[in-house]
Scaffold this motif. Structure first.
Motif, PDB file in Angstrom:
ATOM      1  N   THR A   1       4.358   5.573  -5.331  1.00 21.93           N
ATOM      2  CA  THR A   1       4.471   5.510  -6.835  1.00 21.93           C
ATOM      3  C   THR A   1       3.499   6.530  -7.607  1.00 21.93           C
ATOM      4  N   PHE A   2       2.383   6.578  -7.060  1.00 18.80           N
ATOM      5  CA  PHE A   2       1.403   7.909  -7.669  1.00 18.80           C
ATOM      6  C   PHE A   2       2.078   8.955  -7.254  1.00 18.80           C
ATOM      7  N   THR A   3       2.538   9.258  -6.107  1.00 18.24           N
ATOM      8  CA  THR A   3       2.924  10.588  -5.616  1.00 18.24           C
ATOM      9  C   THR A   3       4.037  11.093  -6.534  1.00 18.24           C
ATOM     10  N   ALA A   4       5.097  10.171  -6.391  1.00 12.32           N
ATOM     11  CA  ALA A   4       6.516  10.558  -7.450  1.00 12.32           C
ATOM     12  C   ALA A   4       6.022  11.021  -8.778  1.00 12.32           C
TER      13      ALA A   4
ATOM     14  N   SER B   1       0.726  -1.254   0.083  1.00 12.77           N
ATOM     15  CA  SER B   1       0.019  -0.064  -0.094  1.00 12.77           C
ATOM     16  C   SER B   1       0.792   1.296  -0.112  1.00 12.77           C
ATOM     17  N   VAL B   2       1.837   1.360   0.983  1.00  8.93           N
ATOM     18  CA  VAL B   2       2.900   2.386   0.846  1.00  8.93           C
ATOM     19  C   VAL B   2       3.345   2.581  -0.451  1.00  8.93           C
TER      20      VAL B   2
ATOM     21  N   PRO C   1       5.979   9.448   1.713  1.00  2.44           N
ATOM     22  CA  PRO C   1       4.911  10.221   0.805  1.00  2.44           C
ATOM     23  C   PRO C   1       5.669  11.570   0.234  1.00  2.44           C
ATOM     24  N   LEU C   2       6.068  12.283   1.477  1.00  2.15           N
ATOM     25  CA  LEU C   2       6.662  13.658   1.176  1.00  2.15           C
ATOM     26  C   LEU C   2       8.081  13.482   0.482  1.00  2.15           C
ATOM     27  N   GLY C   3       8.799  12.487   0.875  1.00  5.31           N
ATOM     28  CA  GLY C   3      10.045  12.033   0.081  1.00  5.31           C
ATOM     29  C   GLY C   3       9.803  11.674  -1.007  1.00  5.31           C
TER      30      GLY C   3
ATOM     31  N   LEU D   1      11.554  13.473  -4.380  1.00  5.33           N
ATOM     32  CA  LEU D   1      12.156  12.495  -5.278  1.00  5.33           C
ATOM     33  C   LEU D   1      11.689  12.556  -6.731  1.00  5.33           C
ATOM     34  N   GLY D   2      10.276  12.534  -6.942  1.00 11.02           N
ATOM     35  CA  GLY D   2       9.771  12.575  -8.299  1.00 11.02           C
ATOM     36  C   GLY D   2      10.264  13.794  -8.839  1.00 11.02           C
TER      37      GLY D   2
END
Length: 431
Positions: A243-246, A237-238, A290-292, A296-297
């Motif tokens: 993956t979506f966030t970046a 899940s994480v 998620p902030l990382g 990163l993205g």
């Protein structure tokens, strides 16, 4: 057996399989209309060939017990012909057969990524020969180094076990590996006829296809990264969230670079930025918050947007920016694990910004550049040998007229013989 995890892995395998047509459309839309079928054929052809190799000896070489305990290559005889893979092991969380199918697609897609760098100018038969040799000599050992964990009575690969570098889903084995190989083949094959600084030999012929392909890749990547957790769990899940966030932040990072550099943001840039983010988050999706992932993205998207211009500076014809996106994006994501990694994430290791020091960053660098050097050197030798024996490049007239017609006797679009519709006769009127 955990039936929930088994169901997740079956679904993830199907998601990753959807990345095959996604990659074909993404690459196919970026080439000229006279080359689109050849690009699609190279993608599907390499997947078909690697799938057969995987069943015979590929899975065993990647995930068999390490020969001599050195962590270099798995025992090719252990699962030769998939022997023992169908056996139901009640102690296993998921069946070995679904893991083998999942990893087969990793191998196939890694090889297929390379063809985007050499569009318009390589013989189809030479490409297939290259794919078979490259997967055997380059991919299988690297997959063992990165993906084969030590187990009870089983010795795995040196990067993941002895070195301790983190690569959740293939930043090194997939993206750095294919990007370095693409650069080596480009140098052997040479530039396209008419390739020049102003934008390459050909412009993309169908940008909606590119966007569609990128969307399918994004969708399938949830299985690519999330399935690498191997369980239906918080870790998966994480990973999906990261993956979506970046990917979102990478798309914006690429578009911002385009706007500042060129004065406009393009649909091709949006699609490329999304792929750059997916590449960068692949090794790090289980190591960052998620902030990382957001940071990163954005970094990955911006760096790759700048990196694709290096081909004009250094004079290598990377047709569809495989080097700029996959090699540079893979290195960026792999190294940033050592900076943005946090012990709160599933991998449980702190990077430089979280007080972990330089140790993890050093391990990430060793793993990344070891794969880069191995892949580049061996690929150059393979390409050079094939060029000297069967020849890699098509004749100049074939390249100029189009590889689709000459190599496959087909055209993607029938523009020379439009069909004429016969008028519909009027119905008879009674009386």
């Amino acid at each position: 057996m955990d039936t929930g995890s088994t169901a997740w892995m079956l679904a993830s395998t199907a998601l990753v399989c959807l990345m095959v047509p996604g990659l074909a459309l993404f690459y196919g839309g970026m080439v000229a209309a006279k080359s689109v079928l050849n690009m699609i054929m190279m993608t599907f052809g390499s997947v078909a060939l690697v799938g057969c190799i995987w069943v015979v000896y590929g899975f065993s070489a990647s995930f068999g017990d390490s020969i001599g305990g050195a962590g270099i290559l798995g025992d090719v005889t252990e699962y030769f012909g998939m022997s023992g893979v169908m056996t139901d092991d009640p102690k296993a969380v998921i069946p070995l057969s679904v893991f083998a199918a999942f990893q087969a697609l990793f191998a196939a897609l890694t090889a297929a990524l390379i063809c985007g760098a050499i569009s318009d100018r390589i013989k189809f038969g030479a490409w297939m020969a290259f794919t078979g040799i490259w997967v055997t000599v380059v991919y299988l050992p690297v997959a063992h180094w990165v993906f084969a964990f030590d187990g009870k009575g089983v010795t795995g690969g040196w990067i993941v076990n002895k070195l301790g570098a983190i690569d959740f889903a293939g930043g090194t084995a997939v993206h750095i590996n294919s990007g370095a190989a693409a650069l080596a083949v480009i140098l052997v094959l040479g530039k396209r006829i008419g390739w020049k600084k102003e934008g390459g030999a050909e412009r993309p012929h169908n940008l909606p296809l590119v966007m569609l392909g990128a969307g399918l890749l994004w969708f399938g990547w949830f299985g690519f990264n999330g399935g690498s957790a191997l369980t239906s769990s918080n870790t998966a899940s994480v990973v999906v969230l990261n993956t979506f966030t970046a990917t979102c932040s990478a798309m914006l990072g690429w578009l911002l670079v385009e706007k500042l550099r060129d004065g406009h943001s393009t649909s091709l840039g949006a699609a490329s930025g999304a792929i750059a983010g997916l590449v960068a988050i692949t090794p790090s999706c289980g190591a960052v918050s998620p902030l990382g992932a957001l940071a990163l993205g954005a970094i990955g998207g911006a760096v790759c947007a700048l990196a694709v211009g290096l081909k004009y500076k250094f004079g290598y014809d990377d047709s569809l920016d495989v080097v700029g996106i996959h090699l540079v994006g893979g290195i960026t994501g792999t190294l940033l694990v050592g900076v943005l990694g946090t012990a709160d994430a599933p991998n449980g290791v702190d990077g430089l910004l979280y007080g972990g020091g330089l140790s993890l960053l050093g391990k990430q660098a060793v793993g990344a550049f070891a794969v880069l050097a191995y892949s580049f050197c061996l690929t150059w030798v393979i390409a050079k040998a094939l060029d000297k024996t069967m020849g890699l490049r098509v004749r100049p007239e074939v390249e100029q007229e189009g590889v689709d017609v000459h190599l496959h006797a087909e055209s993607a679009y029938d523009l020379t013989h439009p069909q004429t519709l016969e008028p519909t006769p009027a119905p008879a009127v009674a009386g």
